[in-house]
Design a protein around this motif. Structure first.
Motif, PDB file in Angstrom:
ATOM      1  N   GLU A 326     100.400 -76.667  63.431  1.00  0.00           N
ATOM      2  CA  GLU A 326     101.176 -75.834  62.497  1.00  0.00           C
ATOM      3  C   GLU A 326     100.925 -76.251  61.050  1.00  0.00           C
ATOM      4  OE1 GLU A 326     105.227 -74.662  63.076  1.00  0.00           O
ATOM      5  OE2 GLU A 326     105.086 -74.788  65.262  1.00  0.00           O
ATOM      6  N   VAL A 327     100.910 -77.561  60.806  1.00  0.00           N
ATOM      7  CA  VAL A 327     100.665 -78.066  59.444  1.00  0.00           C
ATOM      8  C   VAL A 327      99.254 -77.680  58.991  1.00  0.00           C
ATOM      9  CG1 VAL A 327     100.302 -80.191  58.090  1.00  0.00           C
ATOM     10  CG2 VAL A 327     102.321 -79.965  59.560  1.00  0.00           C
ATOM     11  N   ALA A 328      98.269 -77.881  59.872  1.00  0.00           N
ATOM     12  CA  ALA A 328      96.878 -77.616  59.500  1.00  0.00           C
ATOM     13  C   ALA A 328      96.659 -76.118  59.261  1.00  0.00           C
ATOM     14  CB  ALA A 328      95.940 -78.136  60.588  1.00  0.00           C
ATOM     15  N   VAL A 329      97.230 -75.270  60.103  1.00  0.00           N
ATOM     16  CA  VAL A 329      97.036 -73.817  59.926  1.00  0.00           C
ATOM     17  C   VAL A 329      97.698 -73.355  58.625  1.00  0.00           C
ATOM     18  CG1 VAL A 329      97.562 -71.522  60.868  1.00  0.00           C
ATOM     19  CG2 VAL A 329      96.772 -73.339  62.390  1.00  0.00           C
ATOM     20  N   ALA A 330      98.892 -73.880  58.340  1.00  0.00           N
ATOM     21  CA  ALA A 330      99.567 -73.494  57.092  1.00  0.00           C
ATOM     22  C   ALA A 330      98.696 -73.891  55.895  1.00  0.00           C
ATOM     23  CB  ALA A 330     100.948 -74.147  57.009  1.00  0.00           C
ATOM     24  N   ALA A 331      98.070 -75.088  55.961  1.00  0.00           N
ATOM     25  CA  ALA A 331      97.205 -75.549  54.862  1.00  0.00           C
ATOM     26  C   ALA A 331      95.950 -74.687  54.774  1.00  0.00           C
ATOM     27  CB  ALA A 331      96.834 -77.020  55.074  1.00  0.00           C
ATOM     28  N   PHE A 332      95.401 -74.313  55.923  1.00  0.00           N
ATOM     29  CA  PHE A 332      94.207 -73.460  55.926  1.00  0.00           C
ATOM     30  C   PHE A 332      94.555 -72.085  55.336  1.00  0.00           C
ATOM     31  CE2 PHE A 332      91.575 -70.241  58.111  1.00  0.00           C
ATOM     32  CZ  PHE A 332      90.342 -70.593  57.575  1.00  0.00           C
ATOM     33  N   LEU A 333      95.721 -71.548  55.696  1.00  0.00           N
ATOM     34  CA  LEU A 333      96.125 -70.235  55.170  1.00  0.00           C
ATOM     35  C   LEU A 333      96.296 -70.272  53.649  1.00  0.00           C
ATOM     36  CD1 LEU A 333      98.685 -69.033  57.907  1.00  0.00           C
ATOM     37  CD2 LEU A 333      96.515 -67.937  57.325  1.00  0.00           C
ATOM     38  N   ARG A 373     104.383 -85.306  59.666  1.00  0.00           N
ATOM     39  CA  ARG A 373     104.162 -86.316  58.623  1.00  0.00           C
ATOM     40  C   ARG A 373     102.753 -86.908  58.743  1.00  0.00           C
ATOM     41  NH1 ARG A 373     108.212 -91.244  58.311  1.00  0.00           N
ATOM     42  NH2 ARG A 373     106.748 -92.060  59.836  1.00  0.00           N
ATOM     43  N   ALA A 374     102.359 -87.219  59.985  1.00  0.00           N
ATOM     44  CA  ALA A 374     101.019 -87.805  60.190  1.00  0.00           C
ATOM     45  C   ALA A 374      99.932 -86.796  59.814  1.00  0.00           C
ATOM     46  CB  ALA A 374     100.864 -88.246  61.655  1.00  0.00           C
ATOM     47  N   ALA A 375     100.155 -85.521  60.155  1.00  0.00           N
ATOM     48  CA  ALA A 375      99.155 -84.491  59.845  1.00  0.00           C
ATOM     49  C   ALA A 375      99.026 -84.328  58.331  1.00  0.00           C
ATOM     50  CB  ALA A 375      99.548 -83.172  60.505  1.00  0.00           C
ATOM     51  N   ARG A 376     100.167 -84.319  57.634  1.00  0.00           N
ATOM     52  CA  ARG A 376     100.125 -84.185  56.160  1.00  0.00           C
ATOM     53  C   ARG A 376      99.425 -85.382  55.537  1.00  0.00           C
ATOM     54  NH1 ARG A 376     105.521 -83.350  56.164  1.00  0.00           N
ATOM     55  NH2 ARG A 376     105.920 -81.270  56.957  1.00  0.00           N
ATOM     56  N   ASP A 377      99.696 -86.582  56.061  1.00  0.00           N
ATOM     57  CA  ASP A 377      99.012 -87.797  55.580  1.00  0.00           C
ATOM     58  C   ASP A 377      97.510 -87.644  55.754  1.00  0.00           C
ATOM     59  OD1 ASP A 377     101.231 -89.108  54.917  1.00  0.00           O
ATOM     60  OD2 ASP A 377     101.148 -90.625  56.534  1.00  0.00           O
ATOM     61  N   TYR A 378      97.110 -87.244  56.950  1.00  0.00           N
ATOM     62  CA  TYR A 378      95.682 -87.136  57.255  1.00  0.00           C
ATOM     63  C   TYR A 378      95.014 -86.128  56.334  1.00  0.00           C
ATOM     64  CZ  TYR A 378      91.333 -85.949  59.537  1.00  0.00           C
ATOM     65  OH  TYR A 378      90.009 -85.710  59.772  1.00  0.00           O
ATOM     66  N   LEU A 379      95.684 -85.007  56.091  1.00  0.00           N
ATOM     67  CA  LEU A 379      95.080 -83.950  55.262  1.00  0.00           C
ATOM     68  C   LEU A 379      95.303 -84.201  53.770  1.00  0.00           C
ATOM     69  CD1 LEU A 379      96.149 -80.835  57.404  1.00  0.00           C
ATOM     70  CD2 LEU A 379      93.856 -81.833  57.246  1.00  0.00           C
ATOM     71  N   LYS A 380      96.025 -85.299  53.443  1.00  0.00           N
ATOM     72  CA  LYS A 380      96.345 -85.641  52.056  1.00  0.00           C
ATOM     73  C   LYS A 380      97.077 -84.507  51.363  1.00  0.00           C
ATOM     74  CE  LYS A 380      92.675 -89.069  51.443  1.00  0.00           C
ATOM     75  NZ  LYS A 380      92.264 -89.095  52.853  1.00  0.00           N
ATOM     76  N   LEU A 381      98.094 -83.959  52.021  1.00  0.00           N
ATOM     77  CA  LEU A 381      98.831 -82.830  51.419  1.00  0.00           C
ATOM     78  C   LEU A 381     100.058 -83.354  50.665  1.00  0.00           C
ATOM     79  CD1 LEU A 381      98.761 -80.380  54.467  1.00  0.00           C
ATOM     80  CD2 LEU A 381      97.378 -80.241  52.399  1.00  0.00           C
TER      81      LEU A 381
END
Ligand code: NAD
Ligand code: MG
Length: 381
Positions: A326-333, A373-381
């Motif tokens: 969900e975090v990654a798709v929102a960032a991709f969008l 939180r981990a996904a946002r950290d990884y993607l540096k968001l």
């Protein structure tokens, strides 16, 4: 006459559900509606369907038009309260993401039948939701709306006492079906949103391109039909006419076919076990030159592998997969990350968090919070 609460009423599924309500006004009455941010569209739907309850979940309601005084409006954090209090027999949950979990839970706690469009609810809440959805004297308390799961459910009506050996879950393959791994990694948003057969909301359309949609559906099928992961086989079928199939011990296979139009599975969930006119024609077989099938490719679409890995890992792993996706798709969008980072982000988040517990609903929300939180950290968001 059944009364229905439609959550996510302004979305693709929600609007098609309202279409079916309009088609059969003698059979359905709207008991409640929700939308996230589009207050004008919510007001319009309340007006058109005389809904006695409504909730705007993502924004303040502001001033309520005078002609809507017949409707009780709920504030943004009161969706679950509305689900519990409204007079619906059925709650159709078509909200995007884990946001639909609390409402599904509230519906079952209040004894309402759940018509489930959103797959993230079972992906995150799996066993807990299924435990809350045992059949009662009126039949099932949970009916699938997702087209593949509706197809399997429809086939099961003809299975009698025979056990299902294999579930063949069909997938269109999405817009990148024939692309190389390198090209998929660099796909643009415009390319990802160009789905070949289905017209849907943005999140599920991106999930279809990455095949995370199929991963979520494999997990959904595991819970809905109480099968092992190994009994579920994803089959790519680009024409989207066969919506899914079940196979038996003797080698026989039953399939459900239809044109790709969600109004059929939506209405079937609303009228089960009856079938009513949906506005959708049968496929024109003379015009269909061929139906083709090919294996899903976990090399180019790692989501297909991750579905089985997370199911076999157990605990809250599927919930972690969902939260990271969900975090990654929102960032991709939003154009913040390349398409390939969606896979990397989910895999890295799963590796980082390991297997978290999933004993109660609070564990699910905690796993989701940690995954995000981990996904946002990884993607540096
Ligand atoms: P959509 O984006 O068109 O609509 C989503 C709806 O949910 C809108 O009404 C929106 O206001 C509301 N919403 C969005 N975020 C929310 C939040 N955080 N809290 C509360 N409400 C929120 O999406 P859709 O295509 O209608 O899909 C809805 C669900 O149905 C998804 O879970 C999707 O996976 C599932 N589904 C859709 C299709 C399809 O053909 N569209 C098919 C199968 C399953
Ligand atoms: Mg589907």
């Amino acid at each position: 006459m059944r009364s229905i609460a439609i959550l996510g009423a302004t979305g693709s599924i929600g609007r098609q559900t309202l279409d079916e309500v309009s088609r059969h006004p003698d059979r359905f009455r709207v008991a409640a509606l929700s939308a996230h941010t589009n207050r004008e569209a919510l007001f319009e739907a309340v007006r058109a369907f005389r809904s006695p309850a409504a909730c705007l979940t993502g924004a303040d309601l502001g001033e309520i038009p005078k002609d809507l005084s017949f409707c009780q409006f709920y504030a943004r954090d009161e969706l679950e309260k509305m689900v519990r209090e409204c007079e619906a027999d059925d709650v159709l949950d078509a909200i995007v993401g884990i946001a639909g979990l609390g409402a599904a839970w509230a519906a079952r706690q209040a004894g309402k039948r759940l018509l489930l469009a959103i797959k993230e609810t079972l992906v995150t809440g799996g066993r807990l939701i299924m435990d809350a959805c045992g059949p009662n004297e009126d039949g099932p308390t949970l009916l699938p709306v997702d087209s593949e799961h509706s197809a399997i459910f429809q086939c099961l009506q003809a299975a009698g006492p025979n056990k299902v050996k294999t579930i063949f879950l069909t997938a269109s393959g999405g817009p990148f079906r024939t692309w190389s791994r390198e090209r998929i990694q660099k796909a643009t948003l415009e390319e990802a949103l160009r789905h070949p057969t289905w017209s849907m909301g943005a999140k599920i359309t991106v999930d279809s391109a990455s095949m995370f949609n199929k991963a979520l559906e494999i997990i959904e099928a595991r819970w809905l039909f109480d099968v092992t992961p190994e009994q579920i086989q994803a089959v790519v079928h680009p024409q989207s006419i066969v919506h899914s199939m079940i196979g038996f011990e003797d080698g026989a296979v039953l399939a459900q076919l239809g044109v790709p139009d969600m109004r059929v599975p939506i209405l079937y969930a609303m009228t089960y076990p009856e079938r009513l006119e949906s506005g959708v024609p049968a496929p024109d077989f003379a015009a269909l030159s061929s139906l083709t099938f090919e294996p899903g490719d976990p090399e180019r679409f790692p989501a297909l592998r991750l579905a089985y890995e997370t199911l076999n890992a157990g605990g809250a792993s599927c919930c972690v997969l969902n939260g990271a996706n969900e975090v990654a798709v929102a960032a991709f969008l939003k154009g913040l990350i390349p398409f390939g980072s969606i896979y990397a982000c989910v895999e890295e988040t799963l590796n980082r968090l390991g297997v978290l517990p999933a004993e109660e609903i609070a564990d699910i929300y905690e796993a989701d919070r940690l995954a995000r939180r981990a996904a946002r950290d990884y993607l540096k968001l």
